[in-house]
Write an enzyme that holds these catalytic residues in place. Structure first.
Site, PDB file in Angstrom:
ATOM      1  N   THR A  10      -9.289  -8.910  -5.158  1.00  0.00           N
ATOM      2  CA  THR A  10      -8.833  -7.616  -4.648  1.00  0.00           C
ATOM      3  C   THR A  10      -8.169  -6.807  -5.746  1.00  0.00           C
ATOM      4  O   THR A  10      -7.589  -7.372  -6.688  1.00  0.00           O
ATOM      5  CB  THR A  10      -7.829  -7.826  -3.497  1.00  0.00           C
ATOM      6  N   ASP A  11      -8.203  -5.481  -5.606  1.00  0.00           N
ATOM      7  CA  ASP A  11      -7.501  -4.623  -6.558  1.00  0.00           C
ATOM      8  C   ASP A  11      -5.991  -4.771  -6.453  1.00  0.00           C
ATOM      9  O   ASP A  11      -5.247  -4.366  -7.352  1.00  0.00           O
ATOM     10  CB  ASP A  11      -7.906  -3.159  -6.382  1.00  0.00           C
ATOM     11  N   GLU A  12      -5.510  -5.379  -5.370  1.00  0.00           N
ATOM     12  CA  GLU A  12      -4.061  -5.506  -5.167  1.00  0.00           C
ATOM     13  C   GLU A  12      -3.399  -6.463  -6.156  1.00  0.00           C
ATOM     14  O   GLU A  12      -2.177  -6.458  -6.308  1.00  0.00           O
ATOM     15  CB  GLU A  12      -3.768  -5.932  -3.727  1.00  0.00           C
ATOM     16  N   LYS A  58      -3.754 -14.228  -4.259  1.00  0.00           N
ATOM     17  CA  LYS A  58      -5.057 -13.901  -4.821  1.00  0.00           C
ATOM     18  C   LYS A  58      -5.015 -13.876  -6.344  1.00  0.00           C
ATOM     19  O   LYS A  58      -5.967 -14.298  -7.013  1.00  0.00           O
ATOM     20  CB  LYS A  58      -5.536 -12.551  -4.285  1.00  0.00           C
ATOM     21  N   TYR A  93       0.440 -11.969  -0.253  1.00  0.00           N
ATOM     22  CA  TYR A  93      -1.026 -11.954  -0.243  1.00  0.00           C
ATOM     23  C   TYR A  93      -1.593 -11.716  -1.633  1.00  0.00           C
ATOM     24  O   TYR A  93      -2.398 -12.504  -2.138  1.00  0.00           O
ATOM     25  CB  TYR A  93      -1.542 -10.877   0.714  1.00  0.00           C
TER      26      TYR A  93
END
Length: 332
Positions: A123-125, A151, A147
């Site tokens: 994810t870009d997060e 990741k 979260y």
């Protein structure tokens, strides 16, 4: 190609499996899914009778399940299986650490033993928030929620297996996806289904947070391209180039749904809420990918899908799906 897909009953995973079966007549798929609350077998009901589609109920955190799935003889593995909802990670971070970190480790170990190409979905997060400009694949990882931290940890494990063991692995970091079959805890399906039920939509704070929106089919095409044409050991950012504040997103949904500002309920902001995500996608575009859907077109398609598929989301929101699942598949 024989492709093992983990988490294939989830939102992006199910759309990806459908794309593989539609676009590649020679492909076979084994879907390994634990069937947690967001893993809905109804997402793939239209392909369950395809002889090229196979399903195995299993947990990526269970070494025996992973070993059994790999005994099917995949030529490649695409790892979608993960806990992904930020709000849930704030209240129950241990679930995220277990699935996103330990589960990825199990997949990496078996891929290393069997010499199988792995594409890990991230994810870009993991990059954290950025005020201006865009993150490149070389930007440092600065996650701000349990979260995104889980990741990021998984991404670093993938990197370590590439460098230490020579594993043929790649990573895709995607921006916010939307489209059919997305579990209605996520903002777009939550807002659309709430409005269809005559309920208000909860908008965090002032709605100034910015996200880059990517229609799920475009993301799946990028993942498929990276799987087949990406360079081992590389990371590819995938984004739609469609940045909107949450307030702009809300108003776009209201307009399509024919609702007014009175349908918005302001709620306290999420702890540690990142202000803006943005990724540089030149690397994946260099492989020949570009999004086919602009935001307005994709959003209208998405709203239309939820309007036309009340039988899919109403049981989920009412809790009936849980009872159905236990009866049909047994408890997890």
């Amino acid at each position: 190609m024989r492709v093992l897909v983990t988490g294939g009953c989830g939102f992006i995973g199910s759309n990806f499996i459908r794309l593989l079966l539609q676009e590649h007549a020679e492909d076979e798929v084994l879907n390994l899914d634990k069937l947690t609350y967001a893993g809905n077998p109804e997402n793939l009901k239209d392909v369950e009778d395809d002889p090229r589609y196979n399903f195995m109920k299993g947990d990526i955190c269970d070494a025996r399940d992973v070993e059994e799935a790999f005994s099917w003889g995949p030529e490649a593995v695409v790892n979608f299986a993960a806990e992904t909802h930020v709000d849930r990670s704030i209240t129950s971070p241990e679930d995220f650490i277990r699935t996103d970190v330990l589960g990825t480790y199990r997949i990496l170990e078996e891929a290393r033993k069997e010499g199988v190409r792995l594409l890990h979905i991230s994810t870009d997060e993991v990059y954290g928030s950025i005020e201006s400009g865009s993150f490149s694949e070389d930007s440092p990882l600065m996650p701000n929620s349990p979260y995104s931290a889980s990741k990021a940890a998984a991404d670093l494990l993938v990197r370590a297996y590439v460098r230490t063991y020579g594993l043929e692995a790649l990573i895709v970091r995607s921006s916010n996806n939307y489209g059919p079959y997305q579990y209605p805890e996520k903002v777009i399906p939550l807002f659309v289904t709430n409005l269809l039920e005559g309920r208000k939509v909860p908008l965090y704070g002032e709605g100034k947070n910015v996200r880059d929106w990517l229609y799920v089919e475009d993301n799946c095409r990028a993942i498929d391209l990276v799987l087949r044409s990406g360079s081992p050991g590389q990371i590819y950012n995938v984004g739609g180039g469609e940045e909107r504040t949450n307030l702009e997103l809300t108003r776009a949904i209201l307009e399509i749904m024919g609702a007014g500002e009175e349908s918005v309920e302001r709620v306290p902001d999420r702890p540690g809420h990142d202000l803006r995500y943005s990724v540089d996608t030149r690397k994946v575009r260099g492989l020949g990918w570009s999004p086919r859907y602009d935001f307005e077109t994709g959003l209208r398609k998405t709203v239309a899908w939820y309007r036309e598929h009340t039988e899919w989301w109403k049981p989920i929101k009412s809790g009936e799906f849980r009872r159905y699942y236990v009866e049909k598949y047994g408890d997890i």
